[in-house]
Design an enzyme around this catalytic site. Structure first.
Site, short mmCIF file in Angstrom:
data_model
loop_
_atom_site.label_atom_id
_atom_site.label_comp_id
_atom_site.label_asym_id
_atom_site.label_seq_id
_atom_site.Cartn_x
_atom_site.Cartn_y
_atom_site.Cartn_z
N LYS A 71 0.84 -1.20 0.00
CA LYS A 71 0.00 0.00 0.00
C LYS A 71 0.87 1.25 0.00
O LYS A 71 1.64 1.48 0.94
CB LYS A 71 -0.91 0.03 1.24
CG LYS A 71 -2.00 1.07 1.10
CD LYS A 71 -2.77 1.32 2.40
CE LYS A 71 -2.16 2.38 3.23
NZ LYS A 71 -2.10 3.72 2.62
N GLU A 129 10.90 1.77 9.49
CA GLU A 129 11.73 2.93 9.13
C GLU A 129 10.91 4.16 9.46
O GLU A 129 9.94 4.47 8.75
CB GLU A 129 12.07 2.90 7.64
CG GLU A 129 12.82 1.66 7.18
CD GLU A 129 14.25 1.59 7.69
OE1 GLU A 129 14.78 2.64 8.09
OE2 GLU A 129 14.82 0.49 7.70
N CYS A 139 13.17 12.22 5.10
CA CYS A 139 13.44 11.80 6.48
C CYS A 139 14.90 12.04 6.84
O CYS A 139 15.24 12.07 8.01
CB CYS A 139 13.08 10.33 6.64
SG CYS A 139 13.87 9.31 5.40
N GLU A 168 9.61 16.27 15.11
CA GLU A 168 9.80 16.24 13.66
C GLU A 168 8.78 17.15 12.99
O GLU A 168 7.57 16.98 13.18
CB GLU A 168 9.64 14.81 13.15
CG GLU A 168 9.99 14.69 11.68
CD GLU A 168 9.72 13.30 11.10
OE1 GLU A 168 8.70 12.68 11.44
OE2 GLU A 168 10.55 12.85 10.29
P1 NAD Z 1 2.32 7.96 8.10
O1 NAD Z 1 2.87 7.17 9.23
O2 NAD Z 1 1.18 8.84 8.33
O3 NAD Z 1 1.88 7.00 6.90
C1 NAD Z 1 2.77 6.08 6.30
C2 NAD Z 1 1.96 4.96 5.67
O4 NAD Z 1 1.33 4.23 6.71
C3 NAD Z 1 0.85 5.43 4.75
O5 NAD Z 1 0.76 4.55 3.66
C4 NAD Z 1 -0.38 5.32 5.63
O6 NAD Z 1 -1.57 5.15 4.92
C5 NAD Z 1 -0.05 4.09 6.44
N1 NAD Z 1 -0.75 3.95 7.71
C6 NAD Z 1 -1.26 4.93 8.51
N2 NAD Z 1 -1.89 4.39 9.57
C7 NAD Z 1 -1.77 3.05 9.46
C8 NAD Z 1 -2.20 1.95 10.24
N3 NAD Z 1 -2.91 2.10 11.36
N4 NAD Z 1 -1.88 0.71 9.83
C9 NAD Z 1 -1.16 0.52 8.71
N5 NAD Z 1 -0.76 1.52 7.92
C10 NAD Z 1 -1.04 2.77 8.28
O7 NAD Z 1 3.58 8.75 7.52
P2 NAD Z 1 3.57 9.82 6.35
O8 NAD Z 1 3.01 11.09 6.89
O9 NAD Z 1 3.02 9.23 5.11
O10 NAD Z 1 5.14 10.00 6.09
C11 NAD Z 1 5.95 10.88 6.78
C12 NAD Z 1 6.74 10.17 7.85
O11 NAD Z 1 7.52 9.12 7.27
C13 NAD Z 1 7.74 11.07 8.54
O12 NAD Z 1 7.71 10.83 9.92
C14 NAD Z 1 9.07 10.63 7.95
O13 NAD Z 1 10.20 10.87 8.77
C15 NAD Z 1 8.85 9.18 7.76
N6 NAD Z 1 9.79 8.63 6.79
C16 NAD Z 1 10.78 7.81 7.24
C17 NAD Z 1 11.71 7.29 6.35
C18 NAD Z 1 12.80 6.37 6.81
O14 NAD Z 1 13.42 5.75 5.95
N7 NAD Z 1 13.06 6.22 8.09
C19 NAD Z 1 11.61 7.62 5.00
C20 NAD Z 1 10.59 8.49 4.58
C21 NAD Z 1 9.67 8.97 5.49
#
Ligand code: NAD
Length: 483
Positions: free
Chosen positions: A174, A249, A283, A383
């Site tokens: 997803k 991650e 990130c 963040e």
């Molecule tokens: P998010 O956690 O809101 O969403 C990430 C994904 O998880 C989306 O596809 C979302 O639909 C899904 N999701 C949300 N709730 C869920 C649940 N209950 N069960 C399963 N899936 C669920 O994050 P975002 O706002 O899309 O992305 C930004 C964040 O991602 C920032 O905190 C950033 O630092 C982090 N990030 C980390 C890395 C890394 O490699 N460490 C890389 C890129 C982004």
């Protein structure tokens, strides 16, 4: 209007309940597509397809799997223009960035794991004196789940699904509901590349429904997740009691430590990039800048001058910063700027929304530099994930390390110095999964990638990813010395 459908068993299909979400173009704030708002029944359908595809795919010769992954890589490359335009429109990032970084990297991810799987081998241990030989059988896990965020949409989606299928698993994946377009377009490419139906199924929809259903599905044995720390916590609470293999991650609040003996011009140019590339929504961006006090005033004035010259505008134009990803995200970033000021921070440049002519409803923000006086303030601890950085001086190496490490996160860090002894000392003590010295976002796909503390658990990249997506089994064979 464009309908972003699920891709299940090699075919596009509507969500079972017929529900759709609006998909916004951050560049102009308008809805331009409808996204499948899937639920547990769609995930169940995708799981069935993946489960049925597993026996054949896991027994497909590695050479064949590799060839198909290479086809996908080549087709992504052949569709560079179209995919880059889609990514830029969906995410708000400059088209130039999507063309130079995001889409080439998505292609590279498939190419890299197509090659890596042909070199992946396991260990053998001879038990001398016990007349036995052990070997480690690394088998694909089965059906696995991959969930990715919006900041580097196709780049991070493919970073997960490519090693998962290279290793012989089948996948229910997803992408973020905020940026689903390129993962949707990938479906056509997978079919054209000859990937058998059911090997990679792409479900669209919201995290708490579609994402949660993937994590909760009892047949999905491993989850590779990239996203926010709070979501990661929730996901771990759901998956851990089911004993699923988990790779998380998560978020970051990365320090950028600048010592007075650095190569100044190089540092200054790269620091502008490490602060504001992709509107600060990487990130790995260095969002907390700490500068040795003897260099601090000079850095402050040169940095602010350079940042003030950055051009914010429509992503299709020649700009340094495009739009941030969504209205709620823009509001979140603005609220942090306000908090920074309330906490006593001083805005040295930026701080406001930008109204781009012709695109007044787009989500544009000025690149913002906040001088802070206490490294424990919220804008330095939480963040923000937007075009906002903080700066403050440090006294010496010990002070720099203490400030760098005094956050809950530990993803990456950047160190600027020419002193080799210091490079070794500081690199060892930084609490982070990645240390860049005199460079930033310099990536070799063979290296382990991931964070410590609240930035995650586990590593991706290279063989680490192939190890995650396989289950090691020790086979111990006793033999008879006497024939
Ligand atoms: P998010 O956690 O809101 O969403 C990430 C994904 O998880 C989306 O596809 C979302 O639909 C899904 N999701 C949300 N709730 C869920 C649940 N209950 N069960 C399963 N899936 C669920 O994050 P975002 O706002 O899309 O992305 C930004 C964040 O991602 C920032 O905190 C950033 O630092 C982090 N990030 C980390 C890395 C890394 O490699 N460490 C890389 C890129 C982004």
């Amino acid at each position: 209007m464009l309908k972003i459908q699920n891709y299940i068993n090699g075919e596009y299909c509507d969500p079972s309940e017929g529900k759709w979400l609006d998909n916004y173009n951050p560049g102009n704030g308008e809805v331009y597509a409808q996204i499948a708002n899937s639920d547990a029944s769609d995930v169940a359908k995708a799981y069935e397809a993946a489960r049925n595809a597993f026996p054949s795919w896991s027994n497909t010769p590695i050479e064949t799997r590799s060839r198909i992954l290479l086809n996908v890589s080549e087709l992504i490359e052949a569709n560079l223009g179209r995919l880059a335009e889609a990514e830029s429109k969906d995410n708000g990032k400059p088209l130039s960035l999507a063309t130079k970084v995001d889409i080439p990297r998505a292609s590279a991810n498939f190419r890299f794991f197509a090659n890596a799987i042909t070199q992946f081998a396991s260990e053998a241990h001879e038990s001398v004196g016990l007349d036995s030989m052990n070997f480690t059988l690394r088998q694909p896990i089965g059906v696995v789940g991959c969930i990715s965020p919006w900041n580097l949409p196709l780049y991070l989606f493919t970073w997960k699904v490519a090693p998962a299928i290279a290793a012989g698993n089948t996948v229910v994946a997803k992408p973020s509901e905020v940026t689903p377009l390129t993962a949707y377009l990938l479906g056509e490419i997978l079919t054209e590349a000859g990937l058998p139906p059911g090997v990679l199924n792409i479900i669209h929809g919201e995290g708490p429904s579609a994402g949660q259903a993937i994590v909760e599905h009892p047949g999905i044995k491993a989850i590779s997740f990239t996203g926010g720390t709070k979501t990661g916590e929730h996901l771990a609470r759901t998956a851990a009691p089911m004993f699923k293999k988990l790779s998380l991650e998560l978020g970051g609040k990365n320090p950028n430590l600048i010592f007075a003996d650095c190569d100044y011009e190089e540092m200054l140019n790269i620091t502008v990039r490490s602060s504001f590339a992709n509107q600060g929504q990487i990130c790995l961006c260095g969002s907390r800048i700490f500068v040795e006090e003897t260099l601090y005033e000079k850095f402050k004035s040169d940095f602010v001058e350079k940042v003030s010259q950055l051009k914010v505008g429509h992503p299709s134009e020649d700009v340094n910063l495009g739009a941030v990803v969504s209205q709620p995200h823009m509001e979140k970033v603005l609220s942090y700027i306000k908090i920074g000021v309330e906490e006593g921070g001083k805005i040295l440049c930026g701080g406001n929304r930008v109204k781009v002519q012709g695109y007044e409803n787009g989500y544009y923000l000025e690149p913002t530099v906040i001088e802070v006086y206490d490294d424990q303030c919220r804008v330095n601890q939480e963040e923000i994930f937007g075009p906002v950085v903080t700066i403050m001086p440090f006294k010496d190496e010990a002070d720099a390390l203490s400030k760098a490490n005094s956050v809950k996160y530990g993803l990456s860090s950047t160190l600027w110095t020419k002193d080799v002894d210091r490079i070794m000392r500081v690199s060892k003590r930084l609490e982070a999964g990645i240390v860049w010295v005199n460079t930033w976002l310099n990536r070799d796909l063979r290296t382990p990638f991931g964070g410590v503390k609240a930035s995650g658990v586990g590593r991706e990249g290279g063989f680490e990813a192939l190890r995650f997506f396989t289950e090691p089994k020790n086979v111990c064979i006793k033999y008879n010395q006497n024939s």
